[in-house]
Design an enzyme around this catalytic site. Structure first.
Site, PDB file in Angstrom:
ATOM      1  N   CYS A  64       0.801  -1.146  -0.029  1.00  0.00           N
ATOM      2  CA  CYS A  64       0.040  -0.061   0.156  1.00  0.00           C
ATOM      3  C   CYS A  64       0.912   1.316  -0.115  1.00  0.00           C
ATOM      4  O   CYS A  64       1.350   1.679   1.096  1.00  0.00           O
ATOM      5  CB  CYS A  64      -0.923   0.003   1.262  1.00  0.00           C
ATOM      6  SG  CYS A  64      -2.135   1.590   1.285  1.00  0.00           S
ATOM      7  N   CYS A  69      -0.624   4.103   2.107  1.00  0.00           N
ATOM      8  CA  CYS A  69      -0.262   3.923   3.526  1.00  0.00           C
ATOM      9  C   CYS A  69       0.996   4.289   3.790  1.00  0.00           C
ATOM     10  O   CYS A  69       1.246   4.881   5.020  1.00  0.00           O
ATOM     11  CB  CYS A  69      -0.530   2.515   3.919  1.00  0.00           C
ATOM     12  SG  CYS A  69      -2.229   1.791   3.395  1.00  0.00           S
ATOM     13  N   ASP A  70       1.979   3.687   3.168  1.00  0.00           N
ATOM     14  CA  ASP A  70       3.515   3.678   3.560  1.00  0.00           C
ATOM     15  C   ASP A  70       4.402   4.458   2.775  1.00  0.00           C
ATOM     16  O   ASP A  70       5.502   4.605   3.140  1.00  0.00           O
ATOM     17  CB  ASP A  70       4.026   2.286   3.561  1.00  0.00           C
ATOM     18  CG  ASP A  70       3.082   1.394   4.516  1.00  0.00           C
ATOM     19  OD1 ASP A  70       2.528   1.927   5.458  1.00  0.00           O
ATOM     20  OD2 ASP A  70       2.551   0.267   3.998  1.00  0.00           O
TER      21      ASP A  70
END
Length: 314
Positions: A139, A142-143
């Site tokens: 992701c 997300c990261d």
């Protein structure tokens, strides 16, 4: 065999969607039962830091966040059962569920929040570093922030891979896009944007054969899919964009789903094609797949279930 255990509401799955549904149904005095699945807490249990969930200005680890959600659900009377659903019979009411341990549960309303699992390559060091938070993720949204100014690699050739790669160019010094064939399967517009982006280098006809690094990703071993030769690529992060698999298998033939298995819900609702069965989170969302959107649909499913039950009793 003992008699089935009956609950008014059962929630299948224990990620942000499941626990949020539990909080809302518990506060509505519906005494929900959460069957956690084989990964209690869902995908966030393998996420080291969560910085994009509202209410955590300093960030939070995925496991800590899920622990807090579980505690909040239990505070209002949610019952947690650590097991995995392996069979569902939605042809009659009450609905019937069998778990891996052999127990049978029945319920008047069912909320499905079983999530979706990202596909990984299956390499030993890839799996080890993914579980330890060492630089392997699925992701970018997300990261990606954690790789500011670094060189990273994205594996895939579809629209998701193109989107991930382009997103990462906003913060990364360089993005290596690795694809095992000599042409992308992504849409033409996404291909054009990717190939024209100066920060993206495409590695055609390459497959990742190993992930290098002890505590964190330090590079990759790439194999040429044409001649079999190998080379090393230095990078500090590996993003997999080779698809997700919705955890909906036990509902096949009973609930409407798209061609890849994502559950279909009625527009503006979490209701499935079977009255009394609702779907929330990634199992019904192939577009966003974020913790906050999963939690939002968990809230929706709880309210939909509460209102549906009230109609049945009225």
């Amino acid at each position: 065999m003992s008699d089935p255990v009956h609950r008014k509401v059962i929630i299948l799955g224990s990620g942000p969607a499941g626990y949020t549904a539990a909080i809302y149904t518990a506060r509505a005095n519906l005494a929900p039962l959460v069957i956690t699945g084989n990964e209690p807490g869902g995908q966030l249990m393998t996420t080291t830091d969560v910085e994009n969930y509202p209410g955590y200005p300093k960030g939070v680890t995925g496991p800590d966040m899920m622990e807090e959600l579980r505690e909040q659900a239990e505070r209002f009377g949610t019952e947690i059962h650590y097991d995995m659903g392996v069979r569902a019979d939605l042809s009659k009411r009450p609905f019937e569920l069998e778990v891996d341990g052999g127990e049978i549960f029945t319920c008047d309303a069912l909320i499905i929040s079983t999530g979706a699992s990202a596909k990984y390559l299956g390499l030993p060091n890839e799996q080890r570093l993914q579980k330890s938070g060492g630089g392997v993720t699925a992701c970018a949204t997300c990261d990606g922030h954690f790789y500011s100014g670094q060189e990273v690699a994205v594996v895939g050739g579809g629209d998701t891979a193109m989107e991930e790669a382009q997103f990462l160019t906003r913060m990364c010094k360089k993005v290596h896009l690795i694809h095992r064939r000599d042409e992308f399967r992504a849409s033409k517009i996404m291909q054009k944007r990717t190939l024209e982006n100066p920060k993206i280098e495409v590695h055609w006809n390459r497959a990742v054969k190993d992930v290098l690094g002890k505590d964190r990703v330090e590079g990759l071993v790439l194999e040429n899919t044409v001649d079999g030769s190998s080379e090393e690529l230095v990078c500090t992060g590996l993003f997999l964009a080779i698809g997700h698999v919705p955890n909906s298998k036990i509902f096949a033939g009973q609930l409407d789903m798209n061609e890849t298995g994502y559950l279909e819900v009625k527009p503006g609702s979490t209701a499935t094609n079977i009255a009394g069965v609702f779907a929330a989170g990634d199992v019904a969302d192939h577009v966003y797949r974020q913790a906050v959107t999963a939690a939002g649909t968990g809230c929706m499913a709880a309210i939909d279930a509460e209102r549906w039950l009230a109609e049945q009793e009225g």
